[in-house]
Design a protein around this motif. Structure first.
Motif, PDB file in Angstrom:
ATOM      1  N   MET A   1       0.841  -1.167   0.000  1.00 37.81           N
ATOM      2  CA  MET A   1       0.000   0.000   0.000  1.00 37.81           C
ATOM      3  C   MET A   1       0.893   1.240   0.000  1.00 37.81           C
ATOM      4  SD  MET A   1      -3.043   1.105   2.584  1.00 37.81           S
ATOM      5  CE  MET A   1      -2.206   1.764   3.988  1.00 37.81           C
ATOM      6  N   THR A   2       0.599   2.188  -0.841  1.00 38.08           N
ATOM      7  CA  THR A   2       1.336   3.445  -0.908  1.00 38.08           C
ATOM      8  C   THR A   2       0.432   4.576  -0.435  1.00 38.08           C
ATOM      9  OG1 THR A   2       2.616   2.649  -2.785  1.00 38.08           O
ATOM     10  CG2 THR A   2       2.573   5.018  -2.422  1.00 38.08           C
ATOM     11  N   VAL A   3       0.927   5.346   0.496  1.00 47.37           N
ATOM     12  CA  VAL A   3       0.192   6.507   0.988  1.00 47.37           C
ATOM     13  C   VAL A   3       1.041   7.728   0.693  1.00 47.37           C
ATOM     14  CG1 VAL A   3      -0.780   7.650   2.997  1.00 47.37           C
ATOM     15  CG2 VAL A   3      -0.887   5.162   2.812  1.00 47.37           C
ATOM     16  N   ILE A   4       0.490   8.663  -0.034  1.00 44.59           N
ATOM     17  CA  ILE A   4       1.214   9.882  -0.380  1.00 44.59           C
ATOM     18  C   ILE A   4       0.688  11.016   0.478  1.00 44.59           C
ATOM     19  CG2 ILE A   4       1.698  11.551  -2.204  1.00 44.59           C
ATOM     20  CD1 ILE A   4       1.416   9.231  -4.187  1.00 44.59           C
ATOM     21  N   VAL A   5       1.598  11.653   1.187  1.00 39.02           N
ATOM     22  CA  VAL A   5       1.254  12.794   2.023  1.00 39.02           C
ATOM     23  C   VAL A   5       2.083  13.971   1.527  1.00 39.02           C
ATOM     24  CG1 VAL A   5       1.240  13.737   4.359  1.00 39.02           C
ATOM     25  CG2 VAL A   5       0.799  11.305   4.004  1.00 39.02           C
ATOM     26  N   ALA A   6       1.434  15.047   1.130  1.00 41.66           N
ATOM     27  CA  ALA A   6       2.141  16.209   0.614  1.00 41.66           C
ATOM     28  C   ALA A   6       3.159  16.705   1.634  1.00 41.66           C
ATOM     29  CB  ALA A   6       1.147  17.318   0.281  1.00 41.66           C
ATOM     30  N   GLY A   7       4.369  16.949   1.167  1.00 39.89           N
ATOM     31  CA  GLY A   7       5.407  17.483   2.030  1.00 39.89           C
ATOM     32  C   GLY A   7       6.107  16.452   2.899  1.00 39.89           C
ATOM     33  N   ARG A   8       5.820  15.180   2.702  1.00 42.10           N
ATOM     34  CA  ARG A   8       6.418  14.132   3.533  1.00 42.10           C
ATOM     35  C   ARG A   8       7.301  13.226   2.690  1.00 42.10           C
ATOM     36  NH1 ARG A   8       3.492  10.326   7.928  1.00 42.10           N
ATOM     37  NH2 ARG A   8       5.268   8.999   8.347  1.00 42.10           N
ATOM     38  N   VAL A   9       8.451  12.880   3.241  1.00 43.19           N
ATOM     39  CA  VAL A   9       9.377  11.963   2.566  1.00 43.19           C
ATOM     40  C   VAL A   9       9.726  10.855   3.544  1.00 43.19           C
ATOM     41  CG1 VAL A   9      11.653  11.716   1.533  1.00 43.19           C
ATOM     42  CG2 VAL A   9      10.354  13.806   1.157  1.00 43.19           C
ATOM     43  N   ASN A  10       9.546   9.604   3.138  1.00 38.61           N
ATOM     44  CA  ASN A  10       9.950   8.456   3.941  1.00 38.61           C
ATOM     45  C   ASN A  10      11.192   7.846   3.309  1.00 38.61           C
ATOM     46  OD1 ASN A  10       7.757   8.453   5.803  1.00 38.61           O
ATOM     47  ND2 ASN A  10       6.464   7.639   4.188  1.00 38.61           N
TER      48      ASN A  10
END
Length: 55
Positions: A1-10
């Protein structure tokens, strides 16, 4: 599962062993950042087994 959160880098790293990781840390330069880091968390996880998803 991919979750994209603006401004976040994992960032995830996988090392062969803790000894190899420690050897790299002993010689590696400190990271440099060009973006503002507003918050951060660092965790070390130990995985005892990796393999195919269906045995």
């Amino acid at each position: 599962m991919t979750v994209i959160v603006a401004g976040r880098v994992n960032i995830f790293e996988c090392w062969e062993s803790e000894e190899v990781l420690n050897a790299w840390r002993a010689i590696s330069p400190r990271p440099t950042y060009s973006a503002e880091i507003r918050d951060g968390e660092v965790f070390k996880h130990r995985v005892s087994y990796s393999g195919p998803p269906f045995d």
